[in-house]
Write a protein that holds these residues in place. Sequence first.
Motif, PDB file in Angstrom:
ATOM      1  N   ASN A  56       1.995  -5.022   7.378  1.00 47.61           N
ATOM      2  CA  ASN A  56       0.723  -5.188   8.082  1.00 47.61           C
ATOM      3  C   ASN A  56       0.416  -6.680   8.221  1.00 47.61           C
ATOM      4  O   ASN A  56       1.207  -7.526   7.815  1.00 47.61           O
ATOM      5  N   THR A  57      -0.738  -7.016   8.762  1.00 48.27           N
ATOM      6  CA  THR A  57      -1.089  -8.413   9.031  1.00 48.27           C
ATOM      7  C   THR A  57      -1.056  -9.282   7.782  1.00 48.27           C
ATOM      8  O   THR A  57      -0.582 -10.405   7.818  1.00 48.27           O
ATOM      9  N   SER A  58      -1.546  -8.756   6.658  1.00 45.09           N
ATOM     10  CA  SER A  58      -1.590  -9.545   5.417  1.00 45.09           C
ATOM     11  C   SER A  58      -0.233  -9.578   4.712  1.00 45.09           C
ATOM     12  O   SER A  58      -0.014 -10.386   3.818  1.00 45.09           O
ATOM     13  N   GLY A  59       0.680  -8.677   5.098  1.00 41.67           N
ATOM     14  CA  GLY A  59       1.991  -8.621   4.454  1.00 41.67           C
ATOM     15  C   GLY A  59       2.006  -7.825   3.166  1.00 41.67           C
ATOM     16  O   GLY A  59       3.030  -7.756   2.496  1.00 41.67           O
ATOM     17  N   THR A  60       0.887  -7.198   2.807  1.00 38.17           N
ATOM     18  CA  THR A  60       0.832  -6.467   1.536  1.00 38.17           C
ATOM     19  C   THR A  60       1.335  -5.031   1.640  1.00 38.17           C
ATOM     20  O   THR A  60       1.802  -4.473   0.662  1.00 38.17           O
ATOM     21  N   THR A  61       1.257  -4.431   2.819  1.00 39.44           N
ATOM     22  CA  THR A  61       1.541  -3.003   2.954  1.00 39.44           C
ATOM     23  C   THR A  61       2.600  -2.761   4.018  1.00 39.44           C
ATOM     24  O   THR A  61       2.518  -3.321   5.119  1.00 39.44           O
ATOM     25  N   ARG A  62       3.586  -1.926   3.672  1.00 38.26           N
ATOM     26  CA  ARG A  62       4.590  -1.531   4.658  1.00 38.26           C
ATOM     27  C   ARG A  62       5.286  -0.253   4.227  1.00 38.26           C
ATOM     28  O   ARG A  62       5.252   0.128   3.064  1.00 38.26           O
ATOM     29  N   ILE A 117       3.959  -7.550  -7.731  1.00 36.41           N
ATOM     30  CA  ILE A 117       3.198  -6.498  -8.385  1.00 36.41           C
ATOM     31  C   ILE A 117       2.852  -5.437  -7.349  1.00 36.41           C
ATOM     32  O   ILE A 117       2.359  -5.771  -6.271  1.00 36.41           O
ATOM     33  N   GLU A 118       3.179  -4.177  -7.661  1.00 35.69           N
ATOM     34  CA  GLU A 118       2.843  -3.068  -6.773  1.00 35.69           C
ATOM     35  C   GLU A 118       1.477  -2.528  -7.142  1.00 35.69           C
ATOM     36  O   GLU A 118       1.148  -2.389  -8.320  1.00 35.69           O
ATOM     37  N   LEU A 119       0.687  -2.241  -6.110  1.00 38.85           N
ATOM     38  CA  LEU A 119      -0.688  -1.797  -6.302  1.00 38.85           C
ATOM     39  C   LEU A 119      -0.907  -0.440  -5.636  1.00 38.85           C
ATOM     40  O   LEU A 119      -0.118  -0.027  -4.781  1.00 38.85           O
ATOM     41  N   ASN A 120      -1.981   0.225  -6.001  1.00 38.95           N
ATOM     42  CA  ASN A 120      -2.342   1.507  -5.386  1.00 38.95           C
ATOM     43  C   ASN A 120      -3.137   1.319  -4.101  1.00 38.95           C
ATOM     44  O   ASN A 120      -3.145   2.185  -3.237  1.00 38.95           O
ATOM     45  N   ASN A 121      -3.811   0.171  -3.977  1.00 36.32           N
ATOM     46  CA  ASN A 121      -4.497  -0.168  -2.732  1.00 36.32           C
ATOM     47  C   ASN A 121      -4.581  -1.692  -2.635  1.00 36.32           C
ATOM     48  O   ASN A 121      -4.436  -2.389  -3.637  1.00 36.32           O
ATOM     49  N   GLU A 122      -4.806  -2.188  -1.439  1.00 37.50           N
ATOM     50  CA  GLU A 122      -4.772  -3.633  -1.207  1.00 37.50           C
ATOM     51  C   GLU A 122      -5.833  -4.410  -1.970  1.00 37.50           C
ATOM     52  O   GLU A 122      -5.664  -5.594  -2.244  1.00 37.50           O
ATOM     53  N   LYS A 134       1.006 -19.732  -7.209  1.00 40.51           N
ATOM     54  CA  LYS A 134       0.484 -19.574  -5.849  1.00 40.51           C
ATOM     55  C   LYS A 134       0.929 -18.246  -5.240  1.00 40.51           C
ATOM     56  O   LYS A 134       2.090 -17.848  -5.350  1.00 40.51           O
ATOM     57  N   GLU A 135       0.001 -17.581  -4.569  1.00 36.06           N
ATOM     58  CA  GLU A 135       0.343 -16.336  -3.877  1.00 36.06           C
ATOM     59  C   GLU A 135       1.095 -16.643  -2.582  1.00 36.06           C
ATOM     60  O   GLU A 135       0.693 -17.525  -1.820  1.00 36.06           O
ATOM     61  N   VAL A 136       2.191 -15.914  -2.346  1.00 36.72           N
ATOM     62  CA  VAL A 136       2.998 -16.092  -1.137  1.00 36.72           C
ATOM     63  C   VAL A 136       3.179 -14.766  -0.383  1.00 36.72           C
ATOM     64  O   VAL A 136       4.066 -14.636   0.453  1.00 36.72           O
ATOM     65  N   THR A 137       2.318 -13.785  -0.684  1.00 36.97           N
ATOM     66  CA  THR A 137       2.344 -12.507   0.019  1.00 36.97           C
ATOM     67  C   THR A 137       2.270 -12.760   1.518  1.00 36.97           C
ATOM     68  O   THR A 137       1.437 -13.535   1.973  1.00 36.97           O
TER      69      THR A 137
END
Length: 155
Positions: A56-62, A117-122, A134-137
């Motif tokens: 997705n746009t943020s790169g967190t979900t696919r 880290i895998e999450l249940n929601n963004e 630093k976050e690089v998501t």
Amino acid sequence: MIEIERKFLVNSEAFKEESQNSYRIVQGFLNTDPERTVRVRVKGEKAFLTIKGMGNTSGTTRFEWEKEIKVTDAEQLLKICEPGIIEKTRYEISSGDHIIEVDMFLGGNEGLILAEIELNNENESFLTPNWLGKEVTGDPKYYNSQLSKKPFMQW
């Protein structure tokens, strides 16, 4: 089949003291098209074929589909992968209700240490250890499929 994941640089090797498990990973890509990457991975004593969709746009979900396969099959498939096999040692660290996976890359990506880290929601919160940087998501240059093409040591 939806993966929600955040990715971070790691600023020290202190995570090793907190690790419960570690193993070697060798992986290659049969296809690195951003819309559908196809990965072959030998992870310790197991092997997997994984297909990932566009993020997705943020790169967190696919989208992610993974199937365990025989190690001998994976070793054969690695021979026909695109150039740029990735090798790394993965460490697993418990952090509250989550597991943080830290990858120390080898070969052309040596010196790069990433945590996922895998999450249940963004929007799910999680504990952030001191060694998490630093976050690089969502930054494509940190995707394994891109590290196979342009290794960290070439940046």
